[in-house]
Each structure stands twice: as structure tokens, then as C-alpha cells.
Design a protein around this motif. Sequence first.
Motif, mmCIF file in Angstrom:
data_model
loop_
_atom_site.group_PDB
_atom_site.id
_atom_site.type_symbol
_atom_site.label_atom_id
_atom_site.label_comp_id
_atom_site.label_asym_id
_atom_site.label_seq_id
_atom_site.Cartn_x
_atom_site.Cartn_y
_atom_site.Cartn_z
ATOM 1 N N VAL A 1 0.832 -1.211 0.000
ATOM 2 C CA VAL A 1 0.000 0.000 0.000
ATOM 3 C C VAL A 1 0.864 1.258 0.000
ATOM 4 O O VAL A 1 0.517 2.262 -0.642
ATOM 5 C CB VAL A 1 -0.971 -0.022 1.199
ATOM 6 N N ARG A 2 1.998 1.229 0.683
ATOM 7 C CA ARG A 2 2.890 2.395 0.640
ATOM 8 C C ARG A 2 3.424 2.616 -0.775
ATOM 9 O O ARG A 2 3.587 3.748 -1.220
ATOM 10 C CB ARG A 2 4.055 2.202 1.614
ATOM 11 N N PRO B 1 -1.079 2.952 -3.493
ATOM 12 C CA PRO B 1 -2.304 3.034 -2.670
ATOM 13 C C PRO B 1 -3.474 2.245 -3.228
ATOM 14 O O PRO B 1 -4.409 1.932 -2.485
ATOM 15 C CB PRO B 1 -2.607 4.533 -2.648
ATOM 16 N N PHE C 1 -4.860 -0.813 -1.463
ATOM 17 C CA PHE C 1 -5.633 -0.705 -0.223
ATOM 18 C C PHE C 1 -6.977 -1.425 -0.342
ATOM 19 O O PHE C 1 -7.393 -2.162 0.564
ATOM 20 C CB PHE C 1 -5.850 0.763 0.127
ATOM 21 N N ASP D 1 -9.321 5.914 4.046
ATOM 22 C CA ASP D 1 -8.699 5.306 2.873
ATOM 23 C C ASP D 1 -7.681 6.278 2.288
ATOM 24 O O ASP D 1 -7.534 7.415 2.777
ATOM 25 C CB ASP D 1 -9.771 4.930 1.838
ATOM 26 N N PRO D 2 -6.942 5.873 1.239
ATOM 27 C CA PRO D 2 -5.887 6.740 0.703
ATOM 28 C C PRO D 2 -6.375 8.080 0.172
ATOM 29 O O PRO D 2 -5.571 9.016 0.024
ATOM 30 C CB PRO D 2 -5.290 5.884 -0.432
ATOM 31 N N THR D 3 -7.668 8.206 -0.138
ATOM 32 C CA THR D 3 -8.179 9.479 -0.653
ATOM 33 C C THR D 3 -8.522 10.464 0.461
ATOM 34 O O THR D 3 -8.793 11.635 0.186
ATOM 35 C CB THR D 3 -9.435 9.228 -1.508
ATOM 36 N N VAL E 1 -1.827 3.737 5.213
ATOM 37 C CA VAL E 1 -2.579 4.948 4.862
ATOM 38 C C VAL E 1 -2.295 6.071 5.855
ATOM 39 O O VAL E 1 -2.025 7.218 5.473
ATOM 40 C CB VAL E 1 -4.086 4.633 4.799
ATOM 41 N N ARG F 1 1.407 7.511 5.746
ATOM 42 C CA ARG F 1 1.696 8.441 4.644
ATOM 43 C C ARG F 1 1.466 9.879 5.058
ATOM 44 O O ARG F 1 2.051 10.801 4.488
ATOM 45 C CB ARG F 1 0.832 8.109 3.430
ATOM 46 N N HIS F 2 0.615 10.093 6.043
ATOM 47 C CA HIS F 2 0.320 11.445 6.528
ATOM 48 C C HIS F 2 0.965 11.711 7.891
ATOM 49 O O HIS F 2 0.577 12.665 8.584
ATOM 50 C CB HIS F 2 -1.187 11.656 6.622
#
Length: 331
Positions: free
Chosen positions: A131-132, A135, A138, A151-153, A219, A222-223
Motif C-alpha cells: 500500500v505504501r 495506494p 488498499f 482510505d488513501p483518498t 494509509v 503516509r500522513h
Amino acid sequence: MAELQLKSRRFRAEREADWRRLERLLEKAEARGPSKLSKDELLAMPVLYRQALSSLSVARAISLDQSLISYLESLCTRAYFFVYGTRTRLGERLAAFFLHDWPAAVRDLWRPTVVSTLLMVVGAVVAFVLVRADPDWFNAFVDPQMSQGRDPTTSAAGLRETLYARPDAKDGLSVFATFLFTHNAQVALFAFALGFALCLPTAGLMVFNGAVLGAMLAVFARHGLGFELGGWLLVHGATELFAIAIAGGAGLSIGWAVVFPGARSRIDAAAETGRRAATAMAGVVVMLLVAGLLEGFARQLLRADLVRYAIALITGLAWTAYFYWPRRARR
């Protein structure tokens, strides 16, 4: 025929008084408990039981009427369980389960539990890496209904809000806890029930369960919210994941016994291992209940990351000590 009936009546007349006395004592003990019997009645019980057993042996040997033999068989069976049976109260049985039976069953399953845990870790690592890197992976691991907008969005602010939102008390946190308890119990029960199929379904379920966690962690990471998600998950996950690992270990142990029964038949090996695994699973339900309460209440009401990690550490150490701390063998 008339001679047989005469013999039966004479036999009954000589011994029936003792049978009736034994029957009255059994009815009294069954209705009001053994503690209501006097000292003399307690001492008389085994003597009357042996006399009834002797009468049954004689009745069978001389072929008396079947109704008399059936009556004596029933009477002797009831008396046997009173004289030789183990009698424990509900509180004593529960205490024995939590103090001895459940921890012993989990300790016996430590090897398959370790394997189950490693399978979840492998699934989490693989999903995290995939996933990294992309995405789009996912959705292959996490159902949209389960992700609930994580989710990634989703933006960093949106993800952070899901970690620290305080629900209104009117929303019914207890209902939420019940839902999660039911979901987690299903995962654990499937992991246990599918173990007989040569371990493969259980192993796959453990890998997939870890993959869901790994995908979610990717997910948030990433942030820059990986640490925060860890606290959000582990406040209940220390108990929940431990329970699922034990359930997976129980399933794997049954499958292993089916594949490698040793000198026993496969049915006997599965039955023997299954009894031990079933004891462990009975306690897993208790662990999932605790995890559901922590998920529905503690995680939502405690929003400080360090407090969440502290609870996770305390519960993890408490379960580990409860199961694996050396203790005296049960007599």
C-alpha cells in the motif's frame, strides 16, 4: 413362570426396604442438596448403594423379571454419581476455569499461538509495503464498509478527526462495542472452526487479518499519523489481537493433529486436541468481550496517545502474566 414370579416377589420383599431408603435419600439430596443430609444419612448412603449393587448382580444372575432389573439399574446409577461423582458449585467451577483450566490450555497452545501471531505479522508487513508503494492495493485488503472513510483518498485532517472524534453519548457507545465484539468473535470462531481443514483456511485468515491492519497503518503513515493510529488501535488491540492469535493457534493445533496424528487415529487426535482448544476458545470469548468494551468506551473517551499506549501496555502485560506466569500445578 409362576415360580419365577414367586422368586422375584420373595427377593424384593427381603431387600426392598433398603432400596426405598436409598431412593428417599437420593431424592432428598437431589432436591435440597447433599448438605441437607444428616451425618447418619451420609454414612448410610455408600452402604445402601453397595447393597443395591449386590441386589442388581443377584437379580441379573438368577434372571429375575426385567422391570426389577431396570429399577435397580436406575437406582444404582443415581447412587453411583452421588457417591463417587465430583460435585462442585457453579462458583467453584468458574474459579477453577479462570485460575487453572483456561491458562493451562493457552500455555499448551503456545507454539501454534506464536505461529498464528507470526502469520498476522507477515500479512501486516506485506500489506504495508504494497500500500505504501501503490495506494490502489488498499481496496484489495480493506472492505470500504470496514474502512469507514479511512482510505488513501482521505486527507490528513480527515484521518486525524477519525482518531480523536468524541461521539455523542446518545449515539450509544455500548451498541458500537457490541457490534465490534460480534465482528471480532466471528473472526476468532472462524479461525478456530476452520482449523480442521489441514490448517490452511486458518493460516490464510490470520494472514488476511494482519493485512487489514498493515494496509490501514500504511494509509495513516503516509500522513505522519502512524504513531497516533497505533495508540488508537492498541488500546483495545492488545487484548483483541491476543485473543485472535490464541483462536488461530487453537485452529492450527487441530489441523496439525489431523495431518500428523502420530500413533493415534486422526479422529482421536483431533478430538483430544479439540478439547484443549475448546477450553482456550471459551476464554477467548471473554477476551473479546473485554476488547469490545475497550473499543467502544476507553478508546473513544481517552484521546491522549500516551494514555492509550499505557492502557495497551498494561493490558498486554496483564494477559501475558495471567497466561504464562509460572504457577503451582492443580491437584
